[in-house]
Design an enzyme around this catalytic site. Structure first.
Site, PDB file in Angstrom:
ATOM      1  N   ASP A 276      30.548 -27.171   7.490  1.00  0.00           N
ATOM      2  CA  ASP A 276      30.305 -28.530   7.490  1.00  0.00           C
ATOM      3  C   ASP A 276      30.022 -29.076   6.127  1.00  0.00           C
ATOM      4  O   ASP A 276      29.464 -28.212   5.222  1.00  0.00           O
ATOM      5  CB  ASP A 276      29.300 -28.976   8.326  1.00  0.00           C
ATOM      6  CG  ASP A 276      29.612 -30.453   8.859  1.00  0.00           C
ATOM      7  OD1 ASP A 276      30.083 -30.966   7.959  1.00  0.00           O
ATOM      8  OD2 ASP A 276      29.164 -30.719  10.000  1.00  0.00           O
ATOM      9  N   TRP A 277      30.049 -30.246   5.794  1.00  0.00           N
ATOM     10  CA  TRP A 277      29.816 -30.597   4.212  1.00  0.00           C
ATOM     11  C   TRP A 277      28.299 -30.259   3.907  1.00  0.00           C
ATOM     12  O   TRP A 277      27.352 -30.875   4.288  1.00  0.00           O
ATOM     13  CB  TRP A 277      30.285 -32.019   4.275  1.00  0.00           C
ATOM     14  CG  TRP A 277      31.581 -32.453   3.538  1.00  0.00           C
ATOM     15  CD1 TRP A 277      32.170 -33.137   2.709  1.00  0.00           C
ATOM     16  CD2 TRP A 277      32.694 -31.712   4.390  1.00  0.00           C
ATOM     17  NE1 TRP A 277      33.438 -33.206   2.789  1.00  0.00           N
ATOM     18  CE2 TRP A 277      33.964 -32.153   3.743  1.00  0.00           C
ATOM     19  CE3 TRP A 277      32.957 -30.768   5.348  1.00  0.00           C
ATOM     20  CZ2 TRP A 277      35.172 -31.885   3.978  1.00  0.00           C
ATOM     21  CZ3 TRP A 277      34.274 -30.324   5.412  1.00  0.00           C
ATOM     22  CH2 TRP A 277      35.352 -30.696   4.880  1.00  0.00           C
TER      23      TRP A 277
END
Length: 839
Positions: A276-277
């Site tokens: 995920d970011w």
């Protein structure tokens, strides 16, 4: 095994496969798609061409270390399309770049796209075939909009009703989630777009999501949260996104038990894993655990990874393996072909049709007293529409799920059109979402703060004083483009920027003004006397536009009085209520925000034929329920929500949706209510001590009566269930299974849609913790008045099994099992018993 598992025991969570590979389909049949199977479609369908393995070997041989690591992390896009991420290719070797777009209710880019209903509304249809169409719509749009990878679907369960992203996922039930996630993945990839199932795993809340250590026992993991991810892998998902949080003491993006042993070793996943970011926390540990790609940049997988390879702390083979996984998936989807398949053109009309179909199919009628709905006769010719979302449509939730549509008509417009000529449809605001201008003369020195522009690179600021003659309650609202202006009242910043939360986490369309400006609100109790206001706005690189507005107690009272007068003047009332949920924050209450509860109470007291239409993200408490005539749950209905809502209100479509999450009667009576260790966690640690009793299973185990149970939903006709039979055996002659048959009859005078549900009781032969009742199958059917249909559902070995943490495997629950059939988890008029034979 204790829920408070140790880190050592966490390394054993995966266990043996046991009764694996049986992913249950909608009608209780076993899916035949094996893990890692290829999917059909113009590009995704094609298996790698003969010799492609050799071709990948050749590519790896020619790639430099710099080029290899550049494929393992994101970078700025030289020609951005407004997508979430970009991975540069290697032009000299014919490796194209990858563009990755947010989902899950459409494709989030800089251009308009089809804004589909939120996945929780799709799930309410209990229709896997419709989920596949939903996925196909997104897949085609993603390809048409220049994207290669969709960051969707979200397979995390609805564990707590407070979670800010519940609208982005499907259900509290593991079985239903697995069925629908699998079909959405297939649909997306049918069109050649790579699906990324997220967030692996246990990312069930926003509060503390970056750091919280989620502790769950082996049985709990396998029987609840992991089911949807396993189904996505079996459906052939091309990518998996690792979660922010820790799982049993280790960050999910560097968890070898999750990524290497379970995902790849047990389930056979052959795609790639991205973070995920900003969820990557290391270089050596992350790539060693099986993380292939860091997003959105290269903090750990850029220079540090190259240095680690050259220094010998990361083997070259680990980098090659990660690159191979990415290239192999690209090859599978035709992205490495000498002549890649042409991108399709957008088809907004087709997207709009599926958006409306999903919104009507998933609409859940929660309450309908005294034939308040459907609107017919005199009740349909005199209508009061009340509430801000009646005039400004609520299209989608906030954060990465927010999609800007080509168009989104207002429900008021759709209701007026459907009511037709000769009808009277009046409107009252009820609650002001956007505020009124601050009178310039109120401020000393005066200033017009209602529409200010700031040139690029400039700063604008103003300090003023205003005086109140009496105590008052104000809501201050700032509307803006670009960087959020600073607004300080009496020295306190009203709208602080939350570190680590992107600015686009603004909420749904209500998080934006009608002209597209982002909106923030803050309600304060102000004392009589002088108050100092300071506003500062930065022009930034593109300039800035903003306005400051307010509402007061007197203004809210006037809006309420107008709504009551409008309600009294009409035969029927349709009152729209909302909740603005978003990624980045959890809900603080299960009640409606602002003054909406008081608005509903007052309007329903003035006109008992009041229908409340809920544009909310998740379960809602309803202290006002008994005063209303009807309640229609539309969640976040997408761009065609107005027409779909009118279809249901006027009876053009039977409300065929059913709840995929339990609505509690009280905030204290939920699976996480009153237990801070369960939610939101204590000292950075959270424990899933409810075990396998997630969602409706908890209410059954604790004998708690909900406001509305899982599977609940009313129809405009009546239904009868009869003649239940259960016998050993299942589909395709399988011995370890049950065949369930019963008859569903439409006993009313209207054509209607029903969702018949089957639940299974525990095995007397297992000492493992088991649900009181578990969803084992369901069937959506539409019948004419008086029509009956014999429903057959096969319960397979997976549905009959529990995960044994001692054997690290699924074990069959033999013995005399009780089977229930009916309309919801609490309305089960049919029951029978059958013996499940041991193997």
């Amino acid at each position: 095994m204790s829920e408070a598992v140790s880190r050592r025991s966490a390394m054993r969570l995966l266990g043996a496969a046991g009764v694996v590979g049986a992913v249950v389909g909608a009608a209780g049949c076993v899916a035949t798609v094996p893990p890692g199977a290829r999917v059909r479609g113009a590009t995704a369908a094609a298996a790698p061409a003969p010799g492609s393995s050799a071709r990948l070997d050749a590519l790896l041989e020619r790639l430099t270390l710099d080029e290899k690591t550049a494929l393992l992390h994101g970078a700025p896009d030289p020609a951005p399309l407004g997508q979430a991420g970009y991975v540069p290719g290697v032009p000299r070797l014919g490796i194209p770049p990858l563009r990755l777009a947010d989902g899950p209710a459409g494709v989030r880019v800089a251009r308009p796209a089809t804004a589909l209903p939120a996945p929780v509304l799709l799930a309410s249809a209990f229709d896997p075939a419709l989920a596949r169409e939903y996925g196909r719509t997104i897949g085609r749009e993603g390809r048409a909009l220049g994207q290669d990878v969709l960051l969707s679907p979200m397979a995390n369960l609805i564990r707590t009703p407070y979670a800010g992203r519940n609208f982005e996922t499907f259900a509290e039930d593991p079985r239903l989630t697995a069925d629908l996630v699998a079909e959405v993945v297939r649909g997306i990839q049918d069109e050649g777009l790579i699906a990324t199932v997220k967030h692996f795993a246990l990312n069930n809340q926003e509060q503390g999501r970056d750091t919280v250590d989620v502790v769950a026992a082996e049985q709990t993991l396998h029987e609840t949260e992991l089911r949807g991810f396993e189904a996505a892998v079996a459906a052939g998902a091309g990518a998996v996104m690792g979660a922010y949080n820790k799982v049993n003491g280790v960050y999910a993006c560097e968890s070898k038990p999750l990524l290497d042993e379970l995902l790849r070793g047990r389930w056979g996943f052959d795609g790639w894993v991205m973070s995920d970011w900003d969820a990557t926390h290391s270089t050596v540990a992350a790539i060693g655990a099986g993380l292939d790609m860091e997003m959105p940049g290269g903090t750990h997988f850029g220079g540090p990874l190259r240095d680690a390879v050259r220094g010998g702390t990361v083997p070259q083979a680990s980098v090659d393996l990660a690159v191979r996984r990415i290239l192999a998936t690209m090859d599978r989807f035709g992205l490495l072909a000498a002549r890649p398949a042409a991108r399709p053109a957008r088809d907004p009309a087709a997207g709009a049709r599926i958006a409306r179909r999903v919104a009507t199919a998933g609409a859940v009628l929660l309450r309908n007293e005294h034939a308040t709905l459907p609107l017919t006769g005199a009740a349909a010719r005199s209508i009061a529409v009340i509430g801000p979302t009646g005039q400004t449509p609520f299209v989608s939730g906030g954060g990465s799920a927010h999609v800007v549509p080509d168009a989104a008509p207002a429900p008021l417009t759709a209701i007026r059109a459907r009511a037709g000529s000769g009808s009277t449809v009046r409107y009252a605001l009820g609650e002001d979402l956007y505020g009124r201008p601050l009178p310039a003369q109120l401020l000393t020195p005066p200033a017009d703060l209602d529409d200010r522009g700031v040139d690029p690179g400039r700063t604008w600021s103003h300090e003023a004083v205003f005086t109140l003659a009496a105590d008052d309650e104000w809501t201050l609202l700032v509307h803006y483009t670009g960087q959020r202006p600073g607004v300080r009242l009496d020295g306190t910043e009203l709208f602080p920027v939350r570190e680590g939360v992107a600015e686009h986490f603004a909420g749904g369309l209500l998080g934006c003004a009608p002209d597209g400006l982002t909106v923030r609100r803050r309600t304060l109790a102000l004392k009589a006397g002088a108050h100092r206001l300071a506003v500062t706005a930065e022009g930034g690189p593109k300039g800035q536009r903003f306005r400051l507005r307010h509402t007061t107690k007197a203004g809210r009272a006037a809006d309420l009085a107008e709504a009551v007068r409008t309600a009294r003047s009409a035969r029927s009332v349709v009152l729209f209520a909302y909740e603005d949920a978003t990624e980045g924050s959890d809900r603080t209450s299960l009640g409606l925000p602002g003054g909406q509860a008081a608005l509903i109470e007052a309007v329903a007291a003035a006109n008992p034929r009041t229908t409340v239409v809920l544009n909310t993200s998740s379960s809602t408490t309803m202290p006002w329920l008994s005063r209303t005539g009807a309640v229609l749950q539309m969640y976040y209905p997408g761009q065609e929500g107005a027409g779909a809502t009118a279809d249901i209100l006027f009876g053009d479509v039977d409300p065929g949706g059913r709840l995929t999450q339990t609505f509690p009667a009280d905030e204290r009576a939920t699976p996480v209510g009153g237990d801070a260790l369960r939610y939101p966690g204590v000292g950075g640690r959270q424990e899933y001590t409810e075990g396998v009793h997630v969602g409706h299973r908890w209410y059954d185990a604790q004998h708690v009566t909900p406001l509305f149970p899982f599977g609940h939903g009313l129809s405009y006709t009546t239904w009868e269930y009869e003649k239940l039979t259960v016998r050993p055996g299942g589909a395709h002659g399988r011995r370890a299974g049950l065949r369930v048959e019963f008859t569903v009859r439409n006993t009313g005078r209207r054509k209607g849609t029903e969702v018949a549900q089957v639940y299974l009781g525990p095995s007397p032969d297992l000492t493992l913790d088991q649900p009181v009742r578990a969803l084992a199958g369901y069937r959506r059917l539409t019948l004419a008045p008086g029509e009956a249909q014999r429903v057959t559902l096969d319960i397979d070995s997976r549905a009959l099994s529990s995960w044994d943490p001692e054997q690290h495997a699924w074990v069959l629950g033999s013995g005399r099992r009780e089977v229930f059939a009916g309309r919801s988890s609490r309305e089960l008029p049919l029951r029978a018993k059958a013996v499940v034979a041991s193997r």
